[in-house]
Enzyme design. Structure first.
Site, PDB file in Angstrom:
ATOM      1  N   PRO A   2       0.826  -1.210   0.000  1.00  0.00           N
ATOM      2  CA  PRO A   2       0.000   0.000   0.000  1.00  0.00           C
ATOM      3  C   PRO A   2       0.856   1.256   0.000  1.00  0.00           C
ATOM      4  CG  PRO A   2      -0.799  -1.580   1.622  1.00  0.00           C
ATOM      5  CD  PRO A   2       0.515  -2.092   1.137  1.00  0.00           C
ATOM      6  N   GLU A   3       0.452   2.231  -0.787  1.00  0.00           N
ATOM      7  CA  GLU A   3       1.149   3.505  -0.850  1.00  0.00           C
ATOM      8  C   GLU A   3       0.321   4.551  -0.114  1.00  0.00           C
ATOM      9  OE1 GLU A   3       2.633   4.302  -4.847  1.00  0.00           O
ATOM     10  OE2 GLU A   3       2.559   2.164  -5.309  1.00  0.00           O
TER      11      GLU A   3
END
Length: 276
Positions: A2-3
């Site tokens: 996840p960013e």
């Protein structure tokens, strides 16, 4: 992994799920997730009895704020949080349980077991790893073109590699670096120090715009990402280059190509992003 947009989405959903809830018990089924303190029992005893007062994000990290302490959590590849009833079934990939006095539990689920949790007294979490080396938040006033210019001038590395390392600007991973570079018409293999002031300003604008748009759409659901209420993001429907190798560029219809930059698969348009 996840960013920023995905972690921001988790942060926002967790706020509505756990703030104000008092912890009555903590169960840790995979002790290696707890990195600080070294003693898992000490982690549990510090957290039990405290109430969650807030949830914040720092780069790709979550900060679960308690009355006296803060849990710095990194989801890594597969980590997820879910609020469940205490008697709800769970599988063997559920590793940490925070039980609340209202009969619910915040559960941490991680198929690969790569996620981490560090516990710090409030106010000290930014002074040590994993947060101490992080760069500027892209949505902050401190993230200016001058910051990028100064950082780029000090390196002979490729621009994509610089943007990925989290020490200049945080929250960018493979998806959003590829997207921002495409929108700024910058080849991912350009040496960062060769970018002009105008290119740097355009890149800064596209980083902020891309991340903001992705946050508004709940992030990108690539592979198995969902937020803390099990909902998927929709930004993947708006991707220009990431995951589209071999397809036509949405700007010029040239076939998108894929290379490896800094060990990461990188998709770009050979016409719109010329390596000058």
């Amino acid at each position: 992994m996840p960013e920023l947009p995905e972690v921001e989405t988790v942060k926002r959903t967790l706020e509505g799920l756990v703030v104000g809830k008092k912890v009555t018990n903590v169960v840790v089924k995979w002790p290696k997730i707890i990195k600080k303190p070294d003693d898992v029992e000490a982690f549990k005893m510090k957290v039990i009895g405290q109430t969650f007062t807030g949830v914040e994000r720092r780069g790709k990290f979550l900060k679960l704020i308690l009355e006296d302490d803060v849990i710095v959590s990194h989801l890594r590849m597969e980590g997820k949080y879910k609020l469940s009833a205490i008697d709800e079934e769970f599988d063997h990939h559920t590793h940490v349980f925070f039980t609340f006095e209202d009969g619910t539990e915040l559960r941490y689920h991680d198929v690969r077991k790569f996620g981490t949790m560090h516990l710090f007294p409030i106010g000290l979490e930014e002074n040590e790893l994993p947060l101490v080396q992080l760069g500027h938040e892209p949505f902050s006033e401190q993230f200016t073109s001058e910051v990028l210019q100064t950082g780029f001038q000090k390196t002979s590395r490729k621009v994509k590699t610089v943007l990925l390392d989290q020490t200049l600007v945080v929250g960018l991973g493979n998806i959003y670096v590829d997207e921002a570079l495409f929108k700024a018409r910058i080849h991912p293999e350009r040496i960062a120090s060769t970018l002009t002031n105008r290119e740097i300003e355009t890149l800064r604008e596209q980083i902020v715009h891309t991340l903001s748009d992705a946050v508004n759409k709940g992030g990108s659901t690539i592979r198995s990402y969902v937020n803390s209420q099990g909902k998927v993001g929709t930004y993947q429907d708006n991707l220009f280059v990431y995951g589209r190798v071999g397809q036509g560029c949405k700007n010029c219809q040239s076939e998108l190509e894929k290379i490896v930059v800094g060990g990461r698969g990188t998709t770009f348009c050979p016409t719109c992003q010329v390596n000058e």
